[in-house]
Write an enzyme that holds these catalytic residues in place. Sequence first.
Site, mmCIF file in Angstrom:
data_model
loop_
_atom_site.group_PDB
_atom_site.id
_atom_site.type_symbol
_atom_site.label_atom_id
_atom_site.label_comp_id
_atom_site.label_asym_id
_atom_site.label_seq_id
_atom_site.Cartn_x
_atom_site.Cartn_y
_atom_site.Cartn_z
ATOM 1 N N CYS A 122 10.106 -11.923 -45.137
ATOM 2 C CA CYS A 122 10.675 -10.790 -44.766
ATOM 3 C C CYS A 122 11.802 -10.699 -44.018
ATOM 4 O O CYS A 122 11.051 -11.653 -43.267
ATOM 5 C CB CYS A 122 10.079 -9.508 -45.268
ATOM 6 S SG CYS A 122 10.194 -7.952 -45.225
ATOM 7 N N CYS A 124 12.276 -7.302 -41.878
ATOM 8 C CA CYS A 124 12.099 -6.419 -41.751
ATOM 9 C C CYS A 124 11.784 -6.789 -39.398
ATOM 10 O O CYS A 124 12.505 -5.563 -39.147
ATOM 11 C CB CYS A 124 11.794 -5.566 -41.741
ATOM 12 S SG CYS A 124 10.423 -5.537 -42.066
ATOM 13 N N CYS A 132 14.900 -4.654 -44.640
ATOM 14 C CA CYS A 132 14.106 -5.471 -45.282
ATOM 15 C C CYS A 132 15.452 -6.275 -45.927
ATOM 16 O O CYS A 132 15.024 -7.880 -46.483
ATOM 17 C CB CYS A 132 13.017 -5.584 -46.311
ATOM 18 S SG CYS A 132 11.886 -4.285 -45.590
ATOM 19 N N LYS A 201 4.663 -2.982 -54.933
ATOM 20 C CA LYS A 201 4.890 -2.214 -53.623
ATOM 21 C C LYS A 201 5.993 -1.317 -53.784
ATOM 22 O O LYS A 201 6.808 -0.990 -53.629
ATOM 23 C CB LYS A 201 5.088 -3.204 -51.817
ATOM 24 C CG LYS A 201 5.612 -2.738 -51.611
ATOM 25 C CD LYS A 201 6.437 -3.979 -50.444
ATOM 26 C CE LYS A 201 6.325 -3.535 -48.891
ATOM 27 N NZ LYS A 201 6.629 -4.489 -47.218
ATOM 28 N N ARG A 211 4.587 -0.383 -38.807
ATOM 29 C CA ARG A 211 5.397 -0.586 -37.970
ATOM 30 C C ARG A 211 5.443 -0.979 -36.328
ATOM 31 O O ARG A 211 6.100 -1.318 -35.386
ATOM 32 C CB ARG A 211 6.053 0.287 -38.669
ATOM 33 C CG ARG A 211 7.115 0.079 -40.014
ATOM 34 C CD ARG A 211 7.742 0.894 -40.951
ATOM 35 N NE ARG A 211 7.412 0.917 -42.693
ATOM 36 C CZ ARG A 211 8.095 1.335 -43.325
ATOM 37 N NH1 ARG A 211 8.467 2.582 -42.719
ATOM 38 N NH2 ARG A 211 7.840 1.065 -43.729
ATOM 39 N N ARG A 223 12.859 2.883 -47.478
ATOM 40 C CA ARG A 223 12.726 2.022 -46.966
ATOM 41 C C ARG A 223 12.479 2.094 -49.148
ATOM 42 O O ARG A 223 12.457 1.344 -49.733
ATOM 43 C CB ARG A 223 11.974 1.148 -47.864
ATOM 44 C CG ARG A 223 11.375 0.395 -45.901
ATOM 45 C CD ARG A 223 11.166 -0.782 -45.815
ATOM 46 N NE ARG A 223 10.306 -0.838 -44.428
ATOM 47 C CZ ARG A 223 10.575 -1.381 -43.544
ATOM 48 N NH1 ARG A 223 12.023 -1.187 -43.175
ATOM 49 N NH2 ARG A 223 10.750 -1.699 -42.421
ATOM 50 N N GLU A 239 7.353 -4.182 -62.371
ATOM 51 C CA GLU A 239 7.506 -5.835 -61.546
ATOM 52 C C GLU A 239 7.134 -6.395 -61.585
ATOM 53 O O GLU A 239 7.278 -7.292 -60.801
ATOM 54 C CB GLU A 239 7.637 -4.905 -59.642
ATOM 55 C CG GLU A 239 8.663 -3.513 -60.460
ATOM 56 C CD GLU A 239 9.842 -4.331 -58.721
ATOM 57 O OE1 GLU A 239 9.929 -6.232 -58.993
ATOM 58 O OE2 GLU A 239 10.806 -3.499 -58.411
ATOM 59 N N LYS A 254 0.265 -3.022 -53.569
ATOM 60 C CA LYS A 254 -0.011 -3.233 -51.878
ATOM 61 C C LYS A 254 0.666 -1.608 -51.739
ATOM 62 O O LYS A 254 1.849 -1.068 -52.862
ATOM 63 C CB LYS A 254 0.786 -3.263 -51.101
ATOM 64 C CG LYS A 254 1.331 -2.623 -49.575
ATOM 65 C CD LYS A 254 1.653 -4.405 -48.506
ATOM 66 C CE LYS A 254 2.463 -4.097 -47.113
ATOM 67 N NZ LYS A 254 3.403 -3.934 -46.784
ATOM 68 N N SER A 280 -2.440 -0.961 -42.898
ATOM 69 C CA SER A 280 -2.008 -0.006 -41.423
ATOM 70 C C SER A 280 -2.863 0.699 -41.299
ATOM 71 O O SER A 280 -3.591 1.683 -40.617
ATOM 72 C CB SER A 280 -0.738 -0.385 -41.270
ATOM 73 O OG SER A 280 -0.122 0.033 -41.056
ATOM 74 N N TYR A 319 -6.873 -6.063 -42.253
ATOM 75 C CA TYR A 319 -7.606 -5.709 -40.680
ATOM 76 C C TYR A 319 -8.835 -5.368 -40.223
ATOM 77 O O TYR A 319 -9.119 -5.815 -39.395
ATOM 78 C CB TYR A 319 -6.772 -4.535 -41.073
ATOM 79 C CG TYR A 319 -5.555 -4.994 -40.714
ATOM 80 C CD1 TYR A 319 -4.289 -5.393 -39.751
ATOM 81 C CD2 TYR A 319 -4.673 -4.029 -41.168
ATOM 82 C CE1 TYR A 319 -3.128 -5.614 -40.611
ATOM 83 C CE2 TYR A 319 -3.656 -4.269 -42.009
ATOM 84 C CZ TYR A 319 -2.650 -5.078 -41.601
ATOM 85 O OH TYR A 319 -1.209 -4.604 -41.608
HETATM 86 C C1 PBG Z 1 7.126 -6.027 -44.205
HETATM 87 C C2 PBG Z 1 5.980 -5.542 -44.687
HETATM 88 C C3 PBG Z 1 5.191 -4.402 -44.515
HETATM 89 C C4 PBG Z 1 4.018 -4.523 -44.551
HETATM 90 C C5 PBG Z 1 3.696 -5.723 -44.850
HETATM 91 N N1 PBG Z 1 4.405 -6.696 -44.344
HETATM 92 C C6 PBG Z 1 5.800 -3.839 -44.276
HETATM 93 C C7 PBG Z 1 6.485 -2.250 -44.567
HETATM 94 O O1 PBG Z 1 7.215 -2.577 -46.025
HETATM 95 O O2 PBG Z 1 7.458 -1.398 -44.172
HETATM 96 C C8 PBG Z 1 3.301 -3.132 -44.270
HETATM 97 C C9 PBG Z 1 1.501 -3.985 -44.053
HETATM 98 C C10 PBG Z 1 0.799 -2.281 -43.231
HETATM 99 O O3 PBG Z 1 1.148 -1.604 -42.950
HETATM 100 O O4 PBG Z 1 -0.738 -3.009 -43.545
HETATM 101 N N2 PBG Z 1 8.232 -5.507 -45.105
#
Ligand code: PBG
Length: 329
Positions: A122, A124, A132, A201, A211, A223, A239, A254, A280, A319
């Site tokens: 990615c 970002c 991204c 996603k 972030r 986004r 998708e 995700k 996260s 995590y």
């Molecule tokens: C990058 C990406 C993100 C996450 C994984 N790859 C952030 C986003 O899309 O803003 C999030 C992972 C997480 O929150 O643990 N694009």
Amino acid sequence: MNFPATRLRRLRSSESLRALVRETTLDAGDLIYPLFICPGKGVRKPISSMPGVFNLSIDEAVKEAEECAELGIAGLLLFGLPETKDEIGTGAYAEDGIVQQALRALKKSDAAKKLVLIGDVCLCEYTSHGHCGIIHEGAHGYTVDNDPTLELLAKTAVSQAKAGADIVAPSDMMDGRVAAIRKALDAAGFTNTPILSYASKFASAFYGPFREAADSAPQFGDRRSYQMDGANGREALREIALDLAEGADMILMKPGMPYLDIILAARRKFGVPMGAYQVSGEYSMLKAAFEKGWLDEKRAMLEALLSFRRAGADFIVTYFAKDAAKALK
Ligand code: PBG
């Protein structure tokens, strides 16, 4: 047959009976641990919104990898915090980019023989604006420009494969990126490098703490013009179908827990290897409750992870990977 002949409690009456009829398993070998790699040496910088998670310099990441291998964890997913950022995310595809350097170092370690190394693809974390893809300023404001971004994502994937990635995982949500990455990998001779596509996603508030960890918050806007609307389950299946048609070997779903219905729907429709990403915010909210003593740490963690397996995920990016592997020992 109904009660009293049928008594479902019969098979719950001892741990050995419960174990015999248990439908779903959870094992350290199902878990992938994300790492946030930063410049420097001996750096282990805590991420305040994710207790127990750190930004790690490469030498520290190698130590972490050794611990993960020891615990029987399946693999690592690498994110990078580059020294500098620019408009076009040069750090993502630089030959000596932070993730590329980390991959080379990890590949040389003993841990690499036991771990699958996955590069997150990615822009970002590497763009000054935090989006991204690349930004196109038009008369009616800005857009994240899909097609020119594909070339940069493909370069990122190839540079990671060159550096030793066993799998590349595009998380950007640009249309057509799986095909672009497959084509570029093949042209560079990496016909055997699998693509794990973040096929489904959603634009989620649960990415908040990431972030901070990856220093990747968008500097303007959000986004929602590329990640999916949380209301759309059917679109998620489209998708996935598109990514598979473009050559994705595996799919990643995700976030996890707020979207378990999507994981189950994907499992029912597609017979492909599938992972779930417990993101996260899911980690942080559980951790916060553990810190307050409101939930039992071990039981709540394992129950949440098991839910992904029950919904049909083959593996889980989490995590909690180290904590869970220890708890499962
Ligand atoms: C990058 C990406 C993100 C996450 C994984 N790859 C952030 C986003 O899309 O803003 C999030 C992972 C997480 O929150 O643990 N694009």
